[in-house]
Design a protein around this motif. Structure first.
Motif, PDB file in Angstrom:
ATOM      1  N   ASN A 133      -5.324   4.258 -42.827  1.00 35.25           N
ATOM      2  CA  ASN A 133      -4.664   3.037 -43.303  1.00 35.25           C
ATOM      3  C   ASN A 133      -3.519   2.598 -42.399  1.00 35.25           C
ATOM      4  N   ARG A 134      -3.426   3.261 -41.253  1.00 40.18           N
ATOM      5  CA  ARG A 134      -2.372   2.956 -40.254  1.00 40.18           C
ATOM      6  C   ARG A 134      -0.977   2.945 -40.869  1.00 40.18           C
ATOM      7  N   ILE A 135      -0.708   3.946 -41.700  1.00 40.17           N
ATOM      8  CA  ILE A 135       0.620   4.038 -42.310  1.00 40.17           C
ATOM      9  C   ILE A 135       1.525   4.862 -41.413  1.00 40.17           C
ATOM     10  N   LYS A 136       2.606   4.234 -40.988  1.00 43.08           N
ATOM     11  CA  LYS A 136       3.551   4.898 -40.119  1.00 43.08           C
ATOM     12  C   LYS A 136       4.559   5.584 -41.039  1.00 43.08           C
ATOM     13  N   GLY A 137       4.623   6.885 -40.962  1.00 43.54           N
ATOM     14  CA  GLY A 137       5.554   7.567 -41.849  1.00 43.54           C
ATOM     15  C   GLY A 137       5.444   9.060 -41.661  1.00 43.54           C
ATOM     16  N   SER A 138       5.935   9.798 -42.656  1.00 38.14           N
ATOM     17  CA  SER A 138       5.938  11.252 -42.528  1.00 38.14           C
ATOM     18  C   SER A 138       5.443  11.864 -43.837  1.00 38.14           C
ATOM     19  N   ILE A 139       5.238  13.188 -43.801  1.00 39.35           N
ATOM     20  CA  ILE A 139       4.948  13.897 -45.047  1.00 39.35           C
ATOM     21  C   ILE A 139       6.036  14.964 -45.223  1.00 39.35           C
ATOM     22  N   ALA A 140       6.251  15.371 -46.468  1.00 39.60           N
ATOM     23  CA  ALA A 140       7.271  16.381 -46.758  1.00 39.60           C
ATOM     24  C   ALA A 140       6.630  17.486 -47.577  1.00 39.60           C
ATOM     25  N   VAL A 141       6.698  18.730 -47.077  1.00 40.34           N
ATOM     26  CA  VAL A 141       6.046  19.852 -47.759  1.00 40.34           C
ATOM     27  C   VAL A 141       7.069  20.887 -48.228  1.00 40.34           C
ATOM     28  N   LYS A 142       6.727  21.594 -49.287  1.00 39.31           N
ATOM     29  CA  LYS A 142       7.620  22.638 -49.806  1.00 39.31           C
ATOM     30  C   LYS A 142       7.022  24.013 -49.495  1.00 39.31           C
ATOM     31  N   PRO A 143       7.811  24.947 -48.937  1.00 39.27           N
ATOM     32  CA  PRO A 143       7.286  26.272 -48.593  1.00 39.27           C
ATOM     33  C   PRO A 143       6.605  26.995 -49.763  1.00 39.27           C
ATOM     34  N   THR A 144       7.151  26.906 -50.961  1.00 43.49           N
ATOM     35  CA  THR A 144       6.518  27.638 -52.073  1.00 43.49           C
ATOM     36  C   THR A 144       5.153  27.038 -52.409  1.00 43.49           C
ATOM     37  N   GLN A 145       5.027  25.755 -52.173  1.00 42.54           N
ATOM     38  CA  GLN A 145       3.766  25.074 -52.458  1.00 42.54           C
ATOM     39  C   GLN A 145       2.663  25.516 -51.484  1.00 42.54           C
ATOM     40  N   VAL A 166      -2.571  26.851 -54.056  1.00 45.22           N
ATOM     41  CA  VAL A 166      -2.034  26.712 -52.705  1.00 45.22           C
ATOM     42  C   VAL A 166      -3.084  26.049 -51.803  1.00 45.22           C
ATOM     43  N   GLY A 167      -4.319  26.535 -51.914  1.00 48.27           N
ATOM     44  CA  GLY A 167      -5.417  25.968 -51.118  1.00 48.27           C
ATOM     45  C   GLY A 167      -5.607  24.494 -51.433  1.00 48.27           C
ATOM     46  N   GLU A 168      -5.484  24.176 -52.703  1.00 49.23           N
ATOM     47  CA  GLU A 168      -5.661  22.780 -53.120  1.00 49.23           C
ATOM     48  C   GLU A 168      -4.543  21.903 -52.528  1.00 49.23           C
ATOM     49  N   ALA A 169      -3.320  22.457 -52.477  1.00 45.21           N
ATOM     50  CA  ALA A 169      -2.197  21.691 -51.902  1.00 45.21           C
ATOM     51  C   ALA A 169      -2.449  21.422 -50.413  1.00 45.21           C
ATOM     52  N   VAL A 170      -2.936  22.447 -49.697  1.00 50.17           N
ATOM     53  CA  VAL A 170      -3.195  22.273 -48.258  1.00 50.17           C
ATOM     54  C   VAL A 170      -4.262  21.197 -48.045  1.00 50.17           C
ATOM     55  N   ARG A 171      -5.341  21.279 -48.833  1.00 52.32           N
ATOM     56  CA  ARG A 171      -6.419  20.278 -48.677  1.00 52.32           C
ATOM     57  C   ARG A 171      -5.913  18.869 -49.001  1.00 52.32           C
ATOM     58  N   THR A 172      -5.045  18.774 -50.024  1.00 50.03           N
ATOM     59  CA  THR A 172      -4.521  17.445 -50.390  1.00 50.03           C
ATOM     60  C   THR A 172      -3.674  16.882 -49.255  1.00 50.03           C
ATOM     61  N   TYR A 173      -2.840  17.734 -48.648  1.00 51.33           N
ATOM     62  CA  TYR A 173      -2.032  17.242 -47.518  1.00 51.33           C
ATOM     63  C   TYR A 173      -2.924  16.805 -46.359  1.00 51.33           C
ATOM     64  N   GLU A 174      -4.007  17.561 -46.120  1.00 51.05           N
ATOM     65  CA  GLU A 174      -4.895  17.176 -45.012  1.00 51.05           C
ATOM     66  C   GLU A 174      -5.567  15.830 -45.299  1.00 51.05           C
ATOM     67  N   GLU A 175      -5.952  15.666 -46.556  1.00 51.10           N
ATOM     68  CA  GLU A 175      -6.557  14.385 -46.935  1.00 51.10           C
ATOM     69  C   GLU A 175      -5.540  13.250 -46.823  1.00 51.10           C
ATOM     70  N   LEU A 176      -4.299  13.557 -47.220  1.00 50.27           N
ATOM     71  CA  LEU A 176      -3.239  12.556 -47.134  1.00 50.27           C
ATOM     72  C   LEU A 176      -3.022  12.122 -45.680  1.00 50.27           C
ATOM     73  N   ILE A 177      -2.974  13.106 -44.780  1.00 46.83           N
ATOM     74  CA  ILE A 177      -2.778  12.803 -43.357  1.00 46.83           C
ATOM     75  C   ILE A 177      -3.899  11.897 -42.864  1.00 46.83           C
ATOM     76  N   SER A 178      -5.120  12.248 -43.233  1.00 45.60           N
ATOM     77  CA  SER A 178      -6.253  11.459 -42.765  1.00 45.60           C
ATOM     78  C   SER A 178      -6.204  10.036 -43.358  1.00 45.60           C
ATOM     79  N   LEU A 179      -5.828   9.913 -44.634  1.00 46.75           N
ATOM     80  CA  LEU A 179      -5.736   8.576 -45.243  1.00 46.75           C
ATOM     81  C   LEU A 179      -4.607   7.747 -44.645  1.00 46.75           C
ATOM     82  N   MET A 180      -3.502   8.418 -44.330  1.00 51.12           N
ATOM     83  CA  MET A 180      -2.381   7.688 -43.710  1.00 51.12           C
ATOM     84  C   MET A 180      -2.833   7.118 -42.370  1.00 51.12           C
ATOM     85  N   ALA A 181      -3.564   7.959 -41.604  1.00 52.87           N
ATOM     86  CA  ALA A 181      -4.027   7.516 -40.287  1.00 52.87           C
ATOM     87  C   ALA A 181      -5.024   6.367 -40.447  1.00 52.87           C
TER      88      ALA A 181
END
Ligand SMILES: Cc1cc2nc3c(=O)[nH]c(=O)nc-3n(C[C@H](O)[C@H](O)[C@H](O)COP(=O)(O)OP(=O)(O)OC[C@H]3O[C@@H](n4cnc5c(N)ncnc54)[C@H](O)[C@@H]3O)c2cc1C
Length: 287
Positions: A74-86, A57-72
């Protein structure tokens, strides 16, 4: 140098349904999607199975945070989609709440929208409860499934919160007490819920590859003039999505990445209504 069976299958899936195993793959594919005037909706694969492991779970949270930072970055306009169980629902609702808040806060700072995916029916109550506590931020949305009988009431209730809904048919197995079991009923309910969205919501997403539903939504859009977007899964009807984008429609492409692709691939295989269709979608990407 030889490659393992897992690497081979991953490589074959990559470029079709899934961006690839790494964050780098997700960013690269997101760029390609943007170059076709569409927006990526990026999901890090991983759900129920193994999600009662705090480390995962911790690894998933860190990956999403890294993804957000990389999207920003790389100026990628878009969204992320997360699953509650994840994000920890199988451990405790409190853990899910903390992780989700952290991700939404990070995403908000970078102008990235966060979608809450909807999983099996037993998780719907918690997912809706979680969404209600964050809906005020206006940078989050929730998925609602037309295969569930309760969804009509959920859409009514959420309209009072000024929610942003992504309407899907549902990828999980229906139970006769709580869900519609025939494809025709699921589609009929999809049409009904879609009309409700046009009548009572300001902003929502029609997420389907069903041409009939998309055509109907376009007709309703002309009448109601709402902030409507369309969304499809990466690798299914890509050509159709691109043609709609070229006509000026807002198109989101759900783009999964990561190594936990088994459950995701299984759902897509089950949905391919016939084998020929599946092979066509895999080979041509234009079905
Ligand atoms: C952006 C997005 C987000 C989603 N998020 C969720 C979620 O959070 N929770 C959830 O339960 N479900 C989610 N789904 C999946 C959804 O619930 C359906 O399972 C999936 O979209 C297939 O249903 P359909 O609406 O395309 O209609 P269907 O009636 O299944 O399909 C319509 C047509 O699309 C094509 N098609 C559909 N699937 C395939 C396939 N696998 N291979 C080849 N052709 C295919 C065929 O031409 C088919 O006739 C999401 C779907 C999308 C597009």
């Amino acid at each position: 140098m030889g490659i393992s069976a897992r690497d081979f299958i991953e490589r074959e899936m990559a470029g079709r349904w899934i961006a690839g195993p790494s964050l780098k793959d997700a960013i690269e594919r997101a760029r390609q999607i943007e170059s076709k005037r569409m927006e990526p909706m990026i999901n890090y694969l991983g759900e129920a199975f193994g999600s009662n492991d705090r480390k995962k779970v911790g690894e998933a949270v860190r990956t999403y945070e890294e993804l957000i930072s990389l999207m920003a970055k790389n100026r990628i306009k878009g969204s992320i989609a997360v699953k509650p169980t994840q994000l920890g629902l199988l451990i405790s609702y409190g853990l899910l709440e903390r992780n989700y808040s952290e991700i939404v806060k990070e995403a908000e700072k970078r102008g990235i929208f966060v979608w809450l995916d909807m999983e099996e029916s037993k998780y719907v109550d918690d997912t809706i409860k979680l969404y209600k506590t964050h809906v005020k931020s206006r940078t989050t949305g929730i998925c609602i499934q037309s295969y569930l009988k309760r969804s009509e009431n959920d859409i009514k209730a959420l309209s009072g919160y000024n929610a942003v809904v992504r309407l899907v048919k549902g990828a999980y197995k229906p139970e006769p007490e709580t869900g519609f079991t025939s494809r025709a009923e699921v589609t009929e309910n999809y049409a009904r819920l879609m009309r409700m969205l046009f009548e009572t919501y300001k902003k929502f997403t029609i997420a389907t590859h069903d041409t009939g539903m998309i055509t109907e939504a376009m007709k309703l859009e002309k009448r109601y003039k709402k902030d409507v977007s369309f969304a499809m899964l990466n690798g299914i009807r890509n050509g159709y999505a691109e043609s709609l984008a070229s006509k000026g429609y807002n198109i989101f492409i759900y783009l999964p990445f990561g190594r936990e692709w088994v459950s995701y691939a299984y759902r897509r295989l089950r949905e391919a209504s016939n084998f020929l269709l599946l092979v066509r979608s895999i080979l041509s990407q234009n079905a």
